[in-house]
Motif scaffolding. Structure first.
Motif, PDB file in Angstrom:
ATOM      1  N   THR A 160       0.811  -1.226   0.000  1.00 34.54           N
ATOM      2  CA  THR A 160       0.000   0.000   0.000  1.00 34.54           C
ATOM      3  C   THR A 160       0.839   1.269   0.000  1.00 34.54           C
ATOM      4  N   GLU A 161       2.028   1.221   0.604  1.00 34.27           N
ATOM      5  CA  GLU A 161       2.833   2.443   0.620  1.00 34.27           C
ATOM      6  C   GLU A 161       4.314   2.137   0.475  1.00 34.27           C
ATOM      7  N   LEU A 162       5.088   3.179   0.229  1.00 35.87           N
ATOM      8  CA  LEU A 162       6.521   3.016   0.002  1.00 35.87           C
ATOM      9  C   LEU A 162       7.228   2.792   1.336  1.00 35.87           C
ATOM     10  N   ILE A 163       7.738   1.589   1.505  1.00 34.91           N
ATOM     11  CA  ILE A 163       8.412   1.230   2.754  1.00 34.91           C
ATOM     12  C   ILE A 163       9.773   0.634   2.372  1.00 34.91           C
ATOM     13  N   PRO A 164      10.863   1.059   3.027  1.00 38.82           N
ATOM     14  CA  PRO A 164      12.167   0.480   2.700  1.00 38.82           C
ATOM     15  C   PRO A 164      12.166  -1.034   2.925  1.00 38.82           C
TER      16      PRO A 164
END
Ligand code: HEM
Length: 417
Positions: A69-73
């Motif tokens: 769902t989102e940009l996560i390292p």
């Protein structure tokens, strides 16, 4: 190393709005559907054009919200997987669901966010807005509009929805800021971001679990009780899904609304002609709120993952590829918005994508708009001489956020009679 990918994945980029705008403009011009490869992240397509964003959002059968769902390292994703036994997220909300399951869960709270119910809340929200006007009066002729007003007001509205006392505000603010703004080290302090992410999610989950238990034991007619006692197909929803839902309600409507309120105020101060026109004619407020939403675009992206091959803008998206929907870029698309870098309170039409589109379109959008409209009306009726009194600064983020400080000056208006 690809400098455009690196810049987009760098939380500091949004703290320089001119740099961020220039980056997105360049992407729209050179490669509006671009394969991004920032170091330390799984690669993805960046969807920068308004038409493409609407196309992807409306083909929810092909482009799923789960699992990314989102940009996560990558490192943070690994920590989350270790903490949750293999999941990509610390929680599972309607933002992470698709199809019939999403419709069923969304339907549980939808009536609470529809205009008939919001009408019932209007008096309570107006009372909170008046409290913050009074706060501005008490502070004299200047304040930090973010720290003194904008972060508190939407939080108080959420407390009203959940039937929590105003005294809970400082604790919830701390928890949500740690959780949502964890990439801004000035706010959360030191520490590797992946550890901060897991800890902050755990802390806020602990808070909502207590809320869940208390409402399940003694339900009232507030939104927390609706969620704690919800059933689907005759069966109660699981405690994990209920707590995730509560967490979403607490976080989704806070940061976003406060960022728009503060960013909208800054836009008015930087465009004094528009401020003057608005103050002279408050019937322009609903349009002005929409322009603030377009202008601020506090949610920077959501992801979708393709479940089958699909051709978009002449390029082949493969099954399994993920796509970043870039709301701020769509909101400056030169093919849709005339003069997109001008702030115009009477912009018409204004088909901004700030609340998303399609089955996941923001559930709290009517509430968010109503909150901003009510607070601005109170402020514009009570003060004039509104102006900037120092340097604004922005929260570092790649996901959601806005100003973290906005020093302003003002005068109490002499009301007739
Ligand atoms: C200015 C304020 C707000 C902005 C900019 C905003 C933005 C968004 C965006 C971009 C999405 C995802 C849309 C998509 O994927 O297509 C979303 C979803 C959501 N928002 Fe908001 N939001 C705001 C206020 C609120 C408020 C006040 C609440 C409730 C208290 C709220 C609750 C939700 C929920 C529950 C979802 C999930 C909807 C779903 O997945 O079906 N939002 N919002």
């Amino acid at each position: 190393m690809d400098e455009i990918s690196e810049a987009l994945a760098d939380p500091q980029t949004v703290t320089h709005p001119a740099v961020y705008d220039a980056l997105l403009t360049r992407i729209r011009r050179e490669a509006p559907l671009r394969w991004m490869t920032p170091e330390g992240f799984r690669p993805f397509w960046l969807v920068a054009k308004h038409a493409d964003l609407l196309e992807v959002e409306s083909r929810a059968d092909i482009f799923l919200s789960a699992p990314r769902t989102e940009l996560i390292p990558r490192k943070e994703e690994e920590q989350i997987a270790a903490a949750t036994g293999g999941n990509q997220q610390m929680m599972r909300t309607i933002l992470h669901m698709d199809g019939a399951e999403h419709r069923a869960y969304r339907g549980l709270t939808q009536p609470a966010f529809m205009p008939p119910n919001l009408c019932k809340l209007e008096a309570g929200i107006t009372a909170i807005a008046k409290e913050y006007v009074q706060r501005m009066v008490e502070l004299g002729d200047a304040c930090d509009f973010v720290k003194d007003i904008a972060v508190w007001y939407p939080l108080r509205v959420i407390l009203l929805l959940l039937d929590l006392p105003p005294e809970a505000a400082p604790e919830i603010l701390r928890l949500t800021q740690n959780f949502v703004e964890r990439k801004d080290q000035n706010i959360v302090g030191e520490g590797p971001s992946e550890q901060v992410a897991v800890q902050s999610a755990q802390e806020i989950l602990d808070y909502v679990s207590k809320l869940y238990e208390s409402r399940k034991a003694a339900p009232g007619d507030d939104l927390a009780s609706v969620i704690a006692t919800a059933k689907i197909g005759g069966e109660p929803i699981s405690p994990f899904e209920a707590m995730s839902y509560l967490l979403l309600v607490v976080t989704a409507g806070h940061e976003t609304t406060s960022a728009t309120t503060a960013g909208g105020m800054l836009a008015l101060l930087q465009n004094p002609g528009e401020l003057e026109r608005l103050q002279a004619d408050l019937t322009l407020l609903p349009g002005a709120v929409d322009e603030m939403l377009r202008w601020v675009s506090p949610v920077k992206h959501f992801f979708r993952t393709a479940v089958q091959d699909y051709e978009l803008r002449g390029q082949k998206i493969k099954a399994g590829d993920s796509l970043m929907l870039c709301f701020p870029s769509a909101n400056r698309d030169e093919e849709v918005f005339a003069d997109p870098f001008s702030f115009k309170i009477d912009r018409k039409p204004n088909p901004h994508t700030t609340f998303g589109y399609g089955p996941h379109a923001c559930l709290g959008q009517h509430l968010g708009k109503m909150e901003i409209r009510i607070l601005l009306k109170e402020i514009l009726e009570n003060f004039d001489g509104l102006q900037l009194a120092g340097e604004p600064a922005w929260v570092a983020t790649t996901f959601a956020g806005g100003l973290k400080t906005l020093p302003i000056r003002y005068r109490r208006r002499q009301l007739p009679g």
